[in-house]
Design a protein around this motif. Structure first.
Motif, PDB file in Angstrom:
ATOM      1  N   ARG A  70       0.843  -1.199   0.000  1.00  0.00           N
ATOM      2  CA  ARG A  70       0.000   0.000   0.000  1.00  0.00           C
ATOM      3  C   ARG A  70       0.882   1.255   0.000  1.00  0.00           C
ATOM      4  NH1 ARG A  70      -4.808  -0.661   4.314  1.00  0.00           N
ATOM      5  NH2 ARG A  70      -5.348   1.319   3.310  1.00  0.00           N
ATOM      6  N   ILE A  71       1.943   1.184  -0.773  1.00  0.00           N
ATOM      7  CA  ILE A  71       2.900   2.286  -0.838  1.00  0.00           C
ATOM      8  C   ILE A  71       2.222   3.566  -1.324  1.00  0.00           C
ATOM      9  CG2 ILE A  71       5.017   3.132  -1.912  1.00  0.00           C
ATOM     10  CD1 ILE A  71       5.583   0.939   0.006  1.00  0.00           C
ATOM     11  N   SER A  72       1.387   3.450  -2.345  1.00  0.00           N
ATOM     12  CA  SER A  72       0.772   4.648  -2.929  1.00  0.00           C
ATOM     13  C   SER A  72      -0.100   5.386  -1.919  1.00  0.00           C
ATOM     14  CB  SER A  72      -0.057   4.268  -4.159  1.00  0.00           C
ATOM     15  OG  SER A  72      -1.091   3.363  -3.808  1.00  0.00           O
ATOM     16  N   GLU A  73      -0.781   4.644  -1.036  1.00  0.00           N
ATOM     17  CA  GLU A  73      -1.639   5.285  -0.052  1.00  0.00           C
ATOM     18  C   GLU A  73      -0.811   6.001   1.014  1.00  0.00           C
ATOM     19  OE1 GLU A  73      -4.421   2.487   1.502  1.00  0.00           O
ATOM     20  OE2 GLU A  73      -4.910   1.671  -0.471  1.00  0.00           O
ATOM     21  N   LYS A 116      11.166  14.507   7.697  1.00  0.00           N
ATOM     22  CA  LYS A 116      10.981  13.095   8.026  1.00  0.00           C
ATOM     23  C   LYS A 116      10.049  12.410   7.043  1.00  0.00           C
ATOM     24  CE  LYS A 116      12.225  13.235  12.882  1.00  0.00           C
ATOM     25  NZ  LYS A 116      13.298  12.236  12.716  1.00  0.00           N
ATOM     26  N   ALA A 117       9.084  13.155   6.503  1.00  0.00           N
ATOM     27  CA  ALA A 117       8.207  12.581   5.481  1.00  0.00           C
ATOM     28  C   ALA A 117       9.013  12.207   4.241  1.00  0.00           C
ATOM     29  CB  ALA A 117       7.107  13.585   5.128  1.00  0.00           C
ATOM     30  N   LEU A 118       9.930  13.069   3.826  1.00  0.00           N
ATOM     31  CA  LEU A 118      10.789  12.766   2.675  1.00  0.00           C
ATOM     32  C   LEU A 118      11.650  11.533   2.951  1.00  0.00           C
ATOM     33  CD1 LEU A 118      11.939  16.372   1.680  1.00  0.00           C
ATOM     34  CD2 LEU A 118      10.557  14.830   0.278  1.00  0.00           C
ATOM     35  N   TYR A 119      12.161  11.435   4.160  1.00  0.00           N
ATOM     36  CA  TYR A 119      12.991  10.286   4.528  1.00  0.00           C
ATOM     37  C   TYR A 119      12.191   8.989   4.446  1.00  0.00           C
ATOM     38  CZ  TYR A 119      16.368   7.568   7.296  1.00  0.00           C
ATOM     39  OH  TYR A 119      17.268   6.633   7.732  1.00  0.00           O
ATOM     40  N   GLN A 120      10.971   9.006   4.965  1.00  0.00           N
ATOM     41  CA  GLN A 120      10.131   7.810   4.908  1.00  0.00           C
ATOM     42  C   GLN A 120       9.763   7.448   3.470  1.00  0.00           C
ATOM     43  OE1 GLN A 120       9.300   5.705   7.486  1.00  0.00           O
ATOM     44  NE2 GLN A 120      10.820   6.972   8.534  1.00  0.00           N
ATOM     45  N   HIS A 180      10.371   3.280  -0.857  1.00  0.00           N
ATOM     46  CA  HIS A 180      10.631   2.913  -2.246  1.00  0.00           C
ATOM     47  C   HIS A 180      11.910   2.091  -2.400  1.00  0.00           C
ATOM     48  CE1 HIS A 180       7.330   4.873  -4.285  1.00  0.00           C
ATOM     49  NE2 HIS A 180       7.505   5.958  -3.553  1.00  0.00           N
ATOM     50  N   LEU A 181      12.781   2.114  -1.399  1.00  0.00           N
ATOM     51  CA  LEU A 181      14.003   1.312  -1.431  1.00  0.00           C
ATOM     52  C   LEU A 181      13.848  -0.039  -0.736  1.00  0.00           C
ATOM     53  CD1 LEU A 181      16.842   3.903  -0.655  1.00  0.00           C
ATOM     54  CD2 LEU A 181      16.491   2.674  -2.796  1.00  0.00           C
ATOM     55  N   ALA A 182      12.782  -0.210   0.029  1.00  0.00           N
ATOM     56  CA  ALA A 182      12.641  -1.386   0.890  1.00  0.00           C
ATOM     57  C   ALA A 182      12.746  -2.688   0.103  1.00  0.00           C
ATOM     58  CB  ALA A 182      11.310  -1.322   1.633  1.00  0.00           C
ATOM     59  N   ALA A 183      13.503  -3.636   0.643  1.00  0.00           N
ATOM     60  CA  ALA A 183      13.666  -4.931  -0.004  1.00  0.00           C
ATOM     61  C   ALA A 183      12.347  -5.689  -0.090  1.00  0.00           C
ATOM     62  CB  ALA A 183      14.704  -5.750   0.759  1.00  0.00           C
ATOM     63  N   ASP A 184      11.434  -5.434   0.844  1.00  0.00           N
ATOM     64  CA  ASP A 184      10.148  -6.130   0.863  1.00  0.00           C
ATOM     65  C   ASP A 184       9.089  -5.430   0.020  1.00  0.00           C
ATOM     66  OD1 ASP A 184      10.416  -8.386   2.993  1.00  0.00           O
ATOM     67  OD2 ASP A 184      11.344  -6.632   3.917  1.00  0.00           O
ATOM     68  N   ASN A 185       9.437  -4.318  -0.593  1.00  0.00           N
ATOM     69  CA  ASN A 185       8.498  -3.608  -1.461  1.00  0.00           C
ATOM     70  C   ASN A 185       8.325  -4.403  -2.756  1.00  0.00           C
ATOM     71  OD1 ASN A 185       7.097  -1.863  -3.125  1.00  0.00           O
ATOM     72  ND2 ASN A 185       8.385  -0.091  -2.719  1.00  0.00           N
ATOM     73  N   PRO A 186       7.107  -4.845  -3.089  1.00  0.00           N
ATOM     74  CA  PRO A 186       6.898  -5.626  -4.309  1.00  0.00           C
ATOM     75  C   PRO A 186       7.252  -4.849  -5.578  1.00  0.00           C
ATOM     76  CG  PRO A 186       4.996  -5.789  -2.846  1.00  0.00           C
ATOM     77  CD  PRO A 186       5.863  -4.691  -2.316  1.00  0.00           C
ATOM     78  N   GLN A 187       7.209  -3.521  -5.505  1.00  0.00           N
ATOM     79  CA  GLN A 187       7.502  -2.696  -6.671  1.00  0.00           C
ATOM     80  C   GLN A 187       8.473  -1.573  -6.278  1.00  0.00           C
ATOM     81  OE1 GLN A 187       3.424  -1.612  -7.658  1.00  0.00           O
ATOM     82  NE2 GLN A 187       3.379  -3.164  -9.268  1.00  0.00           N
ATOM     83  N   ASP A 236      14.924   5.059  -8.393  1.00  0.00           N
ATOM     84  CA  ASP A 236      15.038   6.423  -8.912  1.00  0.00           C
ATOM     85  C   ASP A 236      14.147   7.383  -8.133  1.00  0.00           C
ATOM     86  OD1 ASP A 236      16.861   5.607 -10.804  1.00  0.00           O
ATOM     87  OD2 ASP A 236      15.374   5.340 -12.393  1.00  0.00           O
ATOM     88  N   GLN A 237      12.910   6.947  -7.848  1.00  0.00           N
ATOM     89  CA  GLN A 237      11.998   7.808  -7.099  1.00  0.00           C
ATOM     90  C   GLN A 237      12.497   8.000  -5.666  1.00  0.00           C
ATOM     91  OE1 GLN A 237       7.959   6.557  -7.498  1.00  0.00           O
ATOM     92  NE2 GLN A 237       7.113   8.465  -6.733  1.00  0.00           N
ATOM     93  N   ALA A 238      13.027   6.923  -5.086  1.00  0.00           N
ATOM     94  CA  ALA A 238      13.562   7.014  -3.724  1.00  0.00           C
ATOM     95  C   ALA A 238      14.719   8.000  -3.659  1.00  0.00           C
ATOM     96  CB  ALA A 238      14.018   5.630  -3.263  1.00  0.00           C
TER      97      ALA A 238
END
Length: 314
Positions: free
Chosen positions: A187-190, A211-215, A220-227, A231-233
């Motif tokens: 639910r990255i987009s949300e 801190k919002a930018l950091y999160q 977007h870099l997380a290894a568990d992120n399916p997508q 570049d965006q990160a």
């Protein structure tokens, strides 16, 4: 009163200003994550699994049975006209989520409906209005169920989901509760929408925007992120480095996104862009320059085993 509100709001975002979204949008600090893990509170976990839109401050209120206090603080944010309508709408929306959650001892569907109606009527063009309408329909559907259980009865039957291990070793320790849920639940987009809401609100302090930018970068870099989207990160993190050079998130952000022209951050088993160690960061040059220094080329030495060049005789 506004200063007090911002202080409380930060309790939700940095772990900050309770009632309005921005300050608790960044959600849970690492220390709070450790505290939550130690408590092993099934009620909070169950509440989060049932309702993914719960902000940390709301989830903590359900865990600690302090819904009335959380409600009052959210209403303080709602009444703060210096905040954007989007943020004020989310304050009402969170109150609705608090009382509709079936693992909350203060569960009250009628009270929840009242808050959702207010979101819909007072802020019809807000992002929260559509979500509030969805919750209205869900409550009406639940009321038609033949068996109604209390929060404690429901909690006694609850079992943790397999796909919501908030403390997986592969998750960066700096990820907040909101970010962790977003990564594991795809639910990255949300979550990104909420963080960007904080970035665009002029009433939100710079420390929260940083801190919002950091999160955003970490998600977007997380290894568990399916997508994953490196570049965006990197774009989010470099914006942080540029806009907040003296902020608390500046140093950890360099681990993942050295400024343009620098070498890439070292990688680890956790996935692309992650440092080899928890506190690893690129080697620094002179005057605190985060870019690693390149070694100077070796000087050319004359070979001593060869005779000096002699000019040919005319």
């Amino acid at each position: 009163m506004r200063a007090f509100c911002l202080g409380v709001l930060a309790l939700g975002l940095l772990g900050g200003c309770a009632p309005t979204t921005p300050l608790f949008i960044v959600q849970l600090t690492t220390q709070e994550v450790v505290e939550y893990k130690t408590l092993k509170d099934n009620r909070m976990s169950a509440a989060i699994e049932e309702e993914g839109d719960l902000l940390t401050f709301s989830a903590l209120a359900i865990r600690d049975n302090t819904s009335n206090q959380a409600e009052r603080l959210y209403l303080t944010g709602y009444r703060d006209t210096a905040l954007s309508d989007e943020v004020r709408a989310i304050a009402l929306y969170q109150n609705g989520l608090l009382y509709m959650n079936r693992y909350n001892d203060a569960h009250d569907d009628d009270k929840a409906l009242n808050y959702f109606y207010r979101v819909r009527d007072e802020f019809p063009r807000s992002r929260a209005a559509e979500r509030a309408e969805q919750r209205v329909q869900l409550i009406r559907q639940r009321k038609r169920e033949s068996v109604q259980q209390s929060s404690r009865e429901r909690l006694a039957q609850w079992k943790p989901g397999r796909n919501l291990d908030l403390y997986k070793a592969s998750l960066d320790p700096d990820l907040t509760l909101l970010s962790r849920r977003a990564v594991l639940k795809n639910r990255i987009s949300e979550a990104e929408e909420l963080y960007r809401l904080a970035l665009g609100d002029p009433g939100v302090p710079d420390v929260i925007k940083e801190k919002a930018l950091y999160q955003l970068g970490l998600m977007h870099l997380a290894a568990d992120n399916p997508q994953p989207n490196r570049d965006q990160a990197i774009g989010y993190l470099r914006r942080l480095l540029q806009d907040y050079p003296d902020g608390p998130s500046h140093s950890p952000a360099i681990r993942y996104a050295p400024p343009s022209g620098c070498q890439r951050a070292p990688q680890s088993r956790a996935g692309p862009g992650f440092p080899a160690g928890r506190h690893a960061h690129p080697r620094r040059g002179k005057a605190g320059n985060p870019c690693p220094r390149r070694p100077a080329p070796p000087r050319q030495r004359r070979r001593l085993d060869r005779p000096a060049h002699r000019r040919a005789a005319p």
